[in-house]
Design a protein around this motif. Sequence first.
Motif, PDB file in Angstrom:
ATOM      1  N   ARG A 145       0.827  -1.214   0.000  1.00 55.15           N
ATOM      2  CA  ARG A 145       0.000   0.000   0.000  1.00 55.15           C
ATOM      3  C   ARG A 145       0.856   1.257   0.000  1.00 55.15           C
ATOM      4  O   ARG A 145       0.511   2.252  -0.639  1.00 55.15           O
ATOM      5  CB  ARG A 145      -0.936   0.004   1.195  1.00 55.15           C
ATOM      6  CG  ARG A 145      -2.070  -0.968   1.027  1.00 55.15           C
ATOM      7  CD  ARG A 145      -3.251  -0.500   1.770  1.00 55.15           C
ATOM      8  NE  ARG A 145      -4.347  -1.422   1.542  1.00 55.15           N
ATOM      9  CZ  ARG A 145      -5.555  -1.189   1.977  1.00 55.15           C
ATOM     10  NH1 ARG A 145      -5.798  -0.098   2.652  1.00 55.15           N
ATOM     11  NH2 ARG A 145      -6.514  -2.049   1.741  1.00 55.15           N
ATOM     12  N   LEU A 146       1.961   1.238   0.728  1.00 58.92           N
ATOM     13  CA  LEU A 146       2.859   2.390   0.730  1.00 58.92           C
ATOM     14  C   LEU A 146       3.475   2.607  -0.646  1.00 58.92           C
ATOM     15  O   LEU A 146       3.584   3.745  -1.114  1.00 58.92           O
ATOM     16  CB  LEU A 146       3.959   2.204   1.778  1.00 58.92           C
ATOM     17  CG  LEU A 146       3.533   2.374   3.226  1.00 58.92           C
ATOM     18  CD1 LEU A 146       4.672   1.982   4.162  1.00 58.92           C
ATOM     19  CD2 LEU A 146       3.091   3.793   3.496  1.00 58.92           C
ATOM     20  N   VAL A 147       3.882   1.536  -1.301  1.00 62.88           N
ATOM     21  CA  VAL A 147       4.445   1.655  -2.646  1.00 62.88           C
ATOM     22  C   VAL A 147       3.389   2.167  -3.615  1.00 62.88           C
ATOM     23  O   VAL A 147       3.673   3.024  -4.464  1.00 62.88           O
ATOM     24  CB  VAL A 147       5.038   0.301  -3.110  1.00 62.88           C
ATOM     25  CG1 VAL A 147       5.377   0.324  -4.588  1.00 62.88           C
ATOM     26  CG2 VAL A 147       6.266  -0.039  -2.291  1.00 62.88           C
ATOM     27  N   GLN A 148       2.163   1.677  -3.493  1.00 66.61           N
ATOM     28  CA  GLN A 148       1.088   2.146  -4.364  1.00 66.61           C
ATOM     29  C   GLN A 148       0.789   3.619  -4.132  1.00 66.61           C
ATOM     30  O   GLN A 148       0.592   4.380  -5.078  1.00 66.61           O
ATOM     31  CB  GLN A 148      -0.186   1.310  -4.151  1.00 66.61           C
ATOM     32  CG  GLN A 148      -1.316   1.688  -5.075  1.00 66.61           C
ATOM     33  CD  GLN A 148      -0.974   1.449  -6.538  1.00 66.61           C
ATOM     34  OE1 GLN A 148      -0.422   0.418  -6.882  1.00 66.61           O
ATOM     35  NE2 GLN A 148      -1.299   2.402  -7.386  1.00 66.61           N
ATOM     36  N   ALA A 149       0.783   4.046  -2.863  1.00 69.30           N
ATOM     37  CA  ALA A 149       0.543   5.458  -2.557  1.00 69.30           C
ATOM     38  C   ALA A 149       1.670   6.321  -3.115  1.00 69.30           C
ATOM     39  O   ALA A 149       1.412   7.397  -3.681  1.00 69.30           O
ATOM     40  CB  ALA A 149       0.428   5.651  -1.045  1.00 69.30           C
ATOM     41  N   TYR A 150       2.904   5.861  -2.973  1.00 69.26           N
ATOM     42  CA  TYR A 150       4.044   6.600  -3.530  1.00 69.26           C
ATOM     43  C   TYR A 150       3.920   6.713  -5.034  1.00 69.26           C
ATOM     44  O   TYR A 150       4.135   7.782  -5.616  1.00 69.26           O
ATOM     45  CB  TYR A 150       5.348   5.907  -3.140  1.00 69.26           C
ATOM     46  CG  TYR A 150       6.566   6.541  -3.753  1.00 69.26           C
ATOM     47  CD1 TYR A 150       7.099   7.711  -3.235  1.00 69.26           C
ATOM     48  CD2 TYR A 150       7.175   5.974  -4.865  1.00 69.26           C
ATOM     49  CE1 TYR A 150       8.215   8.307  -3.802  1.00 69.26           C
ATOM     50  CE2 TYR A 150       8.297   6.554  -5.450  1.00 69.26           C
ATOM     51  CZ  TYR A 150       8.812   7.730  -4.900  1.00 69.26           C
ATOM     52  OH  TYR A 150       9.903   8.297  -5.473  1.00 69.26           O
ATOM     53  N   THR A 151       3.557   5.629  -5.692  1.00 70.77           N
ATOM     54  CA  THR A 151       3.393   5.630  -7.151  1.00 70.77           C
ATOM     55  C   THR A 151       2.281   6.573  -7.580  1.00 70.77           C
ATOM     56  O   THR A 151       2.436   7.338  -8.542  1.00 70.77           O
ATOM     57  CB  THR A 151       3.098   4.205  -7.663  1.00 70.77           C
ATOM     58  OG1 THR A 151       4.123   3.333  -7.220  1.00 70.77           O
ATOM     59  CG2 THR A 151       3.020   4.158  -9.175  1.00 70.77           C
ATOM     60  N   ASP A 152       1.171   6.564  -6.838  1.00 72.59           N
ATOM     61  CA  ASP A 152       0.064   7.465  -7.155  1.00 72.59           C
ATOM     62  C   ASP A 152       0.488   8.929  -7.009  1.00 72.59           C
ATOM     63  O   ASP A 152       0.150   9.767  -7.848  1.00 72.59           O
ATOM     64  CB  ASP A 152      -1.128   7.183  -6.250  1.00 72.59           C
ATOM     65  CG  ASP A 152      -1.790   5.848  -6.561  1.00 72.59           C
ATOM     66  OD1 ASP A 152      -1.517   5.278  -7.639  1.00 72.59           O
ATOM     67  OD2 ASP A 152      -2.574   5.389  -5.711  1.00 72.59           O
ATOM     68  N   ILE A 153       1.227   9.231  -5.970  1.00 70.62           N
ATOM     69  CA  ILE A 153       1.679  10.605  -5.753  1.00 70.62           C
ATOM     70  C   ILE A 153       2.657  11.027  -6.836  1.00 70.62           C
ATOM     71  O   ILE A 153       2.594  12.138  -7.359  1.00 70.62           O
ATOM     72  CB  ILE A 153       2.290  10.755  -4.351  1.00 70.62           C
ATOM     73  CG1 ILE A 153       1.200  10.643  -3.293  1.00 70.62           C
ATOM     74  CG2 ILE A 153       3.041  12.079  -4.208  1.00 70.62           C
ATOM     75  CD1 ILE A 153       1.695  10.558  -1.871  1.00 70.62           C
ATOM     76  N   MET A 154       3.558  10.136  -7.208  1.00 64.40           N
ATOM     77  CA  MET A 154       4.545  10.476  -8.236  1.00 64.40           C
ATOM     78  C   MET A 154       3.895  10.655  -9.611  1.00 64.40           C
ATOM     79  O   MET A 154       4.423  11.387 -10.443  1.00 64.40           O
ATOM     80  CB  MET A 154       5.630   9.407  -8.311  1.00 64.40           C
ATOM     81  CG  MET A 154       6.506   9.356  -7.072  1.00 64.40           C
ATOM     82  SD  MET A 154       7.214  10.942  -6.603  1.00 64.40           S
ATOM     83  CE  MET A 154       8.323  11.236  -7.950  1.00 64.40           C
ATOM     84  N   ASN A 155       2.774  10.002  -9.855  1.00 68.20           N
ATOM     85  CA  ASN A 155       2.084  10.126 -11.138  1.00 68.20           C
ATOM     86  C   ASN A 155       1.137  11.311 -11.206  1.00 68.20           C
ATOM     87  O   ASN A 155       0.563  11.584 -12.258  1.00 68.20           O
ATOM     88  CB  ASN A 155       1.325   8.836 -11.466  1.00 68.20           C
ATOM     89  CG  ASN A 155       2.256   7.708 -11.800  1.00 68.20           C
ATOM     90  OD1 ASN A 155       3.372   7.919 -12.285  1.00 68.20           O
ATOM     91  ND2 ASN A 155       1.816   6.474 -11.550  1.00 68.20           N
ATOM     92  N   MET A 156       0.953  12.014 -10.097  1.00 71.08           N
ATOM     93  CA  MET A 156       0.072  13.191 -10.092  1.00 71.08           C
ATOM     94  C   MET A 156       0.715  14.323 -10.887  1.00 71.08           C
ATOM     95  O   MET A 156       1.921  14.524 -10.802  1.00 71.08           O
ATOM     96  CB  MET A 156      -0.170  13.678  -8.669  1.00 71.08           C
ATOM     97  CG  MET A 156      -1.125  12.866  -7.881  1.00 71.08           C
ATOM     98  SD  MET A 156      -1.345  13.638  -6.271  1.00 71.08           S
ATOM     99  CE  MET A 156      -2.373  12.436  -5.501  1.00 71.08           C
ATOM    100  N   GLN A 157      -0.110  15.028 -11.592  1.00 73.52           N
ATOM    101  CA  GLN A 157       0.396  16.182 -12.330  1.00 73.52           C
ATOM    102  C   GLN A 157       0.329  17.400 -11.432  1.00 73.52           C
ATOM    103  O   GLN A 157      -0.657  17.607 -10.723  1.00 73.52           O
ATOM    104  CB  GLN A 157      -0.412  16.386 -13.589  1.00 73.52           C
ATOM    105  CG  GLN A 157      -0.231  15.231 -14.542  1.00 73.52           C
ATOM    106  CD  GLN A 157      -0.436  15.661 -15.978  1.00 73.52           C
ATOM    107  OE1 GLN A 157      -0.722  16.810 -16.228  1.00 73.52           O
ATOM    108  NE2 GLN A 157      -0.263  14.741 -16.890  1.00 73.52           N
ATOM    109  N   VAL A 158       1.370  18.198 -11.484  1.00 75.12           N
ATOM    110  CA  VAL A 158       1.432  19.376 -10.611  1.00 75.12           C
ATOM    111  C   VAL A 158       1.088  20.616 -11.390  1.00 75.12           C
ATOM    112  O   VAL A 158       1.348  20.787 -12.505  1.00 75.12           O
ATOM    113  CB  VAL A 158       2.839  19.544 -10.020  1.00 75.12           C
ATOM    114  CG1 VAL A 158       2.802  20.583  -8.920  1.00 75.12           C
ATOM    115  CG2 VAL A 158       3.357  18.247  -9.491  1.00 75.12           C
TER     116      VAL A 158
END
Length: 103
Positions: free
Chosen positions: A90-103
């Motif tokens: 879950r932590l890896v998935q959350a990290y991946t989701d955050i890194m894929n967010m557009q800023v």
Amino acid sequence: MDLRITSTPLPLTSALAARRNAVPQGGAQEAGFSGALKGALSEVSKAQNQANELQKQVQLENPKVSIEETMVAIQKAQVSFQATLHVRNRLVQAYTDIMNMQV
């Protein structure tokens, strides 16, 4: 996103023990998420080491160690490890989701 694991009480027991271990000697402040995570991982490691030691003692036919106690320790270690694995995923998935967010 909810990261709580409520289905099994064993990992929560380890997490509470880890939280107690993460508190500094003064007891006034917590060490934070990293301290709690390190404490939880050390508790899982202790459970696995205890299960391995009991398994060796059963194999050596030590009369003081019962097979039931050994099997319970092995199951506790396995459940703790599975819970740790789910938290890591879950932590890896959350990290991946955050890194894929557009800023």
